[in-house]
Design a protein around this motif. Structure first.
Motif, PDB file in Angstrom:
ATOM      1  N   LEU A  73     -16.344  -2.052  -6.227  1.00  0.00           N
ATOM      2  CA  LEU A  73     -15.378  -2.521  -6.817  1.00  0.00           C
ATOM      3  C   LEU A  73     -14.527  -1.492  -7.557  1.00  0.00           C
ATOM      4  O   LEU A  73     -13.470  -1.584  -8.149  1.00  0.00           O
ATOM      5  N   LYS A  74     -15.645  -0.539  -8.464  1.00  0.00           N
ATOM      6  CA  LYS A  74     -14.735   0.269  -9.719  1.00  0.00           C
ATOM      7  C   LYS A  74     -13.543   0.796  -8.910  1.00  0.00           C
ATOM      8  O   LYS A  74     -12.442   1.096  -9.387  1.00  0.00           O
ATOM      9  N   VAL A  75     -14.073   1.686  -8.003  1.00  0.00           N
ATOM     10  CA  VAL A  75     -13.595   2.961  -7.557  1.00  0.00           C
ATOM     11  C   VAL A  75     -12.725   1.994  -6.744  1.00  0.00           C
ATOM     12  O   VAL A  75     -10.671   2.183  -6.566  1.00  0.00           O
ATOM     13  N   ALA A  76     -12.674   0.733  -6.046  1.00  0.00           N
ATOM     14  CA  ALA A  76     -11.908   0.017  -5.048  1.00  0.00           C
ATOM     15  C   ALA A  76     -10.609  -0.304  -5.997  1.00  0.00           C
ATOM     16  O   ALA A  76      -8.670  -0.311  -6.064  1.00  0.00           O
ATOM     17  N   GLN A  77     -10.779  -0.994  -7.024  1.00  0.00           N
ATOM     18  CA  GLN A  77     -10.065  -0.997  -8.636  1.00  0.00           C
ATOM     19  C   GLN A  77      -8.981  -0.520  -8.445  1.00  0.00           C
ATOM     20  O   GLN A  77      -8.052   0.013  -8.910  1.00  0.00           O
ATOM     21  N   LEU A  78      -9.512   0.646  -8.170  1.00  0.00           N
ATOM     22  CA  LEU A  78      -9.017   1.812  -9.315  1.00  0.00           C
ATOM     23  C   LEU A  78      -7.952   2.881  -8.423  1.00  0.00           C
ATOM     24  O   LEU A  78      -6.705   2.632  -8.593  1.00  0.00           O
ATOM     25  N   LEU A  79      -7.942   2.871  -6.832  1.00  0.00           N
ATOM     26  CA  LEU A  79      -7.822   3.332  -5.832  1.00  0.00           C
ATOM     27  C   LEU A  79      -6.260   2.824  -5.951  1.00  0.00           C
ATOM     28  O   LEU A  79      -4.650   2.217  -5.625  1.00  0.00           O
ATOM     29  N   ALA A  80      -6.572   1.006  -6.161  1.00  0.00           N
ATOM     30  CA  ALA A  80      -5.851  -0.019  -5.506  1.00  0.00           C
ATOM     31  C   ALA A  80      -4.695  -0.356  -6.471  1.00  0.00           C
ATOM     32  O   ALA A  80      -3.856  -0.630  -6.377  1.00  0.00           O
ATOM     33  N   SER A  81      -4.458   0.319  -7.920  1.00  0.00           N
ATOM     34  CA  SER A  81      -3.303   0.541  -8.800  1.00  0.00           C
ATOM     35  C   SER A  81      -2.817   1.813  -8.533  1.00  0.00           C
ATOM     36  O   SER A  81      -1.969   1.858  -9.961  1.00  0.00           O
ATOM     37  N   TRP A  82      -3.346   2.129  -8.102  1.00  0.00           N
ATOM     38  CA  TRP A  82      -3.238   4.023  -7.859  1.00  0.00           C
ATOM     39  C   TRP A  82      -2.011   4.551  -7.522  1.00  0.00           C
ATOM     40  O   TRP A  82      -1.700   3.254  -6.564  1.00  0.00           O
ATOM     41  N   PRO A  83      -0.847   5.327  -8.165  1.00  0.00           N
ATOM     42  CA  PRO A  83       0.441   5.170  -7.619  1.00  0.00           C
ATOM     43  C   PRO A  83       0.872   6.023  -6.337  1.00  0.00           C
ATOM     44  O   PRO A  83      -0.490   7.022  -6.605  1.00  0.00           O
ATOM     45  N   LYS A  84       1.937   5.242  -5.292  1.00  0.00           N
ATOM     46  CA  LYS A  84       1.935   5.913  -4.297  1.00  0.00           C
ATOM     47  C   LYS A  84       0.536   5.348  -3.709  1.00  0.00           C
ATOM     48  O   LYS A  84       0.911   6.255  -2.427  1.00  0.00           O
ATOM     49  N   VAL A  85      -0.435   4.851  -3.710  1.00  0.00           N
ATOM     50  CA  VAL A  85      -1.566   4.587  -2.562  1.00  0.00           C
ATOM     51  C   VAL A  85      -1.062   3.598  -1.599  1.00  0.00           C
ATOM     52  O   VAL A  85      -0.096   2.752  -1.643  1.00  0.00           O
ATOM     53  N   LYS A  86      -1.234   3.790  -0.416  1.00  0.00           N
ATOM     54  CA  LYS A  86      -1.220   2.820   0.691  1.00  0.00           C
ATOM     55  C   LYS A  86      -1.844   1.973   1.142  1.00  0.00           C
ATOM     56  O   LYS A  86      -2.744   1.502   1.515  1.00  0.00           O
ATOM     57  N   THR A  87      -1.450   0.765   0.556  1.00  0.00           N
ATOM     58  CA  THR A  87      -2.676  -0.677   0.463  1.00  0.00           C
ATOM     59  C   THR A  87      -2.849  -1.273   1.933  1.00  0.00           C
ATOM     60  O   THR A  87      -3.298  -1.972   1.954  1.00  0.00           O
ATOM     61  N   LYS A 111      -5.817  -9.834  -6.335  1.00  0.00           N
ATOM     62  CA  LYS A 111      -4.672  -9.721  -7.200  1.00  0.00           C
ATOM     63  C   LYS A 111      -3.980  -8.507  -7.158  1.00  0.00           C
ATOM     64  O   LYS A 111      -2.659  -8.164  -7.229  1.00  0.00           O
ATOM     65  N   GLN A 112      -4.851  -7.404  -7.518  1.00  0.00           N
ATOM     66  CA  GLN A 112      -3.752  -6.112  -7.589  1.00  0.00           C
ATOM     67  C   GLN A 112      -3.265  -5.370  -6.175  1.00  0.00           C
ATOM     68  O   GLN A 112      -2.681  -5.037  -6.287  1.00  0.00           O
ATOM     69  N   LEU A 113      -3.701  -5.672  -5.176  1.00  0.00           N
ATOM     70  CA  LEU A 113      -3.745  -6.010  -3.999  1.00  0.00           C
ATOM     71  C   LEU A 113      -2.143  -6.080  -3.579  1.00  0.00           C
ATOM     72  O   LEU A 113      -1.636  -5.391  -3.284  1.00  0.00           O
ATOM     73  N   VAL A 114      -1.509  -7.080  -4.033  1.00  0.00           N
ATOM     74  CA  VAL A 114      -0.879  -8.141  -3.703  1.00  0.00           C
ATOM     75  C   VAL A 114      -0.265  -7.169  -4.749  1.00  0.00           C
ATOM     76  O   VAL A 114       0.913  -7.236  -4.496  1.00  0.00           O
ATOM     77  N   GLU A 115      -0.535  -7.418  -5.930  1.00  0.00           N
ATOM     78  CA  GLU A 115       0.812  -6.530  -6.479  1.00  0.00           C
ATOM     79  C   GLU A 115       1.207  -5.754  -6.482  1.00  0.00           C
ATOM     80  O   GLU A 115       2.116  -5.270  -6.832  1.00  0.00           O
ATOM     81  N   ASN A 116       0.435  -4.506  -5.732  1.00  0.00           N
ATOM     82  CA  ASN A 116       1.144  -3.260  -5.348  1.00  0.00           C
ATOM     83  C   ASN A 116       1.164  -3.346  -3.751  1.00  0.00           C
ATOM     84  O   ASN A 116       0.904  -2.200  -3.303  1.00  0.00           O
ATOM     85  N   ASN A 117       2.235  -4.613  -3.740  1.00  0.00           N
ATOM     86  CA  ASN A 117       2.460  -4.500  -2.398  1.00  0.00           C
ATOM     87  C   ASN A 117       1.663  -4.236  -0.852  1.00  0.00           C
ATOM     88  O   ASN A 117       2.209  -4.261   0.670  1.00  0.00           O
ATOM     89  N   ALA A 118       0.748  -5.113  -1.144  1.00  0.00           N
ATOM     90  CA  ALA A 118      -0.327  -5.741   0.455  1.00  0.00           C
ATOM     91  C   ALA A 118       0.629  -6.863   1.036  1.00  0.00           C
ATOM     92  O   ALA A 118       0.550  -7.652   0.098  1.00  0.00           O
ATOM     93  N   ASP A 119       1.126  -6.409   2.307  1.00  0.00           N
ATOM     94  CA  ASP A 119       1.146  -7.642   2.996  1.00  0.00           C
ATOM     95  C   ASP A 119       0.064  -9.010   2.880  1.00  0.00           C
ATOM     96  O   ASP A 119      -0.578  -9.077   3.909  1.00  0.00           O
ATOM     97  N   VAL A 120       1.140 -10.309   2.488  1.00  0.00           N
ATOM     98  CA  VAL A 120       0.238 -11.225   1.683  1.00  0.00           C
ATOM     99  C   VAL A 120       0.240 -12.756   3.859  1.00  0.00           C
ATOM    100  O   VAL A 120      -0.934 -12.822   4.335  1.00  0.00           O
TER     101      VAL A 120
END
Length: 223
Positions: A73-87, A111-120
């Motif tokens: 989960l710590k890595v997931a949180q980091l990746l989900a917030s990283w610029p240019k990552v494809k969520t 929350k982080q995924l939605v903030e970074n444009n994951a499709d709801v």
């Protein structure tokens, strides 16, 4: 002489390329090992050095999907917030990272995924279906607050309320009913949310849906 200079330049280029490829191979192995063991420091270091967060493993799965699956989960949180990552990435079952996070109840990651444009509201099975199936009230509420379609239909026409009625919690059923979920929708098998509750032997869900249906009938009778 010119030929010799050309050969020297060629050898220098080959050496540089070999060094670069060797470095990438090492980073590649380090990255996926760190993802697997939730080693957020190593992942962050690699990303800061320019490693592509969307790199996939030999099975074609990106680090973010692997991190949620493990879970790391710590890595997931980091990746989900990283610029240019494809969520908005999918696995071979057409499940998105957001769907898996919603099913497992990882609210901060959702929350982080939605903030970074994951499709709801992806087509087919949606994150709301998965959150409802897991009975995760806080995630159901969050997705609804972020424009999740409450009566989204799966490929067989089942709704989030149906999933909550059969697999989720009474609280998730209650939240969906209070938010206006349609109690009368039938899926392609002709089943309603009440039928799902009965089939799942979910007495609390059954009673909540029956109460909702009674209220609807009373309102209709008054109008």
């Amino acid at each position: 002489m010119q030929y010799i200079r050309y050969i020297k330049k060629y050898l220098v280029f080959i050496g540089f390329l070999s060094s670069h490829l060797y470095s990438f191979a090492g980073s590649y192995e380090d990255f996926f090992k760190a993802v697997q063991f939730d080693d957020v420091r190593t992942v962050q270091s690699l990303l800061q050095r320019g490693f592509d967060p969307n790199t996939v493993n030999p099975a074609g799965m990106p680090g973010l999907m692997i991190a949620v699956r493990e879970p790391s989960l710590k890595v997931a949180q980091l990746l989900a917030s990283w610029p240019k990552v494809k969520t908005e990435v999918r696995n071979d079952k057409d499940e998105s990272v957001l769907m898996l996070a919603a099913l497992k109840g990882y609210l901060p990651l959702v929350k982080q995924l939605v903030e970074n444009n994951a499709d709801v509201n992806k087509t087919g099975w949606t994150p709301l279906h998965y959150a409802a199936s897991g009975g995760h009230v806080s995630i159901v509420e969050f997705l609804l607050e972020n424009s999740a379609y409450i009566d989204a239909e799966s490929p067989n026409g089942s709704t989030p309320l149906m999933m909550a009625a059969m697999y989720g919690s009474p609280e998730s059923v209650k939240v969906l009913i209070q938010a206006g979920a349609d109690l009368n929708i039938k899926n392609q098998l002709g089943l309603t949310a009440l039928d799902f509750a009965v089939r799942g032997n979910r007495q609390n869900a059954k009673e909540l849906i029956e109460t909702g249906l009674a209220r609807l009938a009373a309102r209709k009778a008054k109008s």
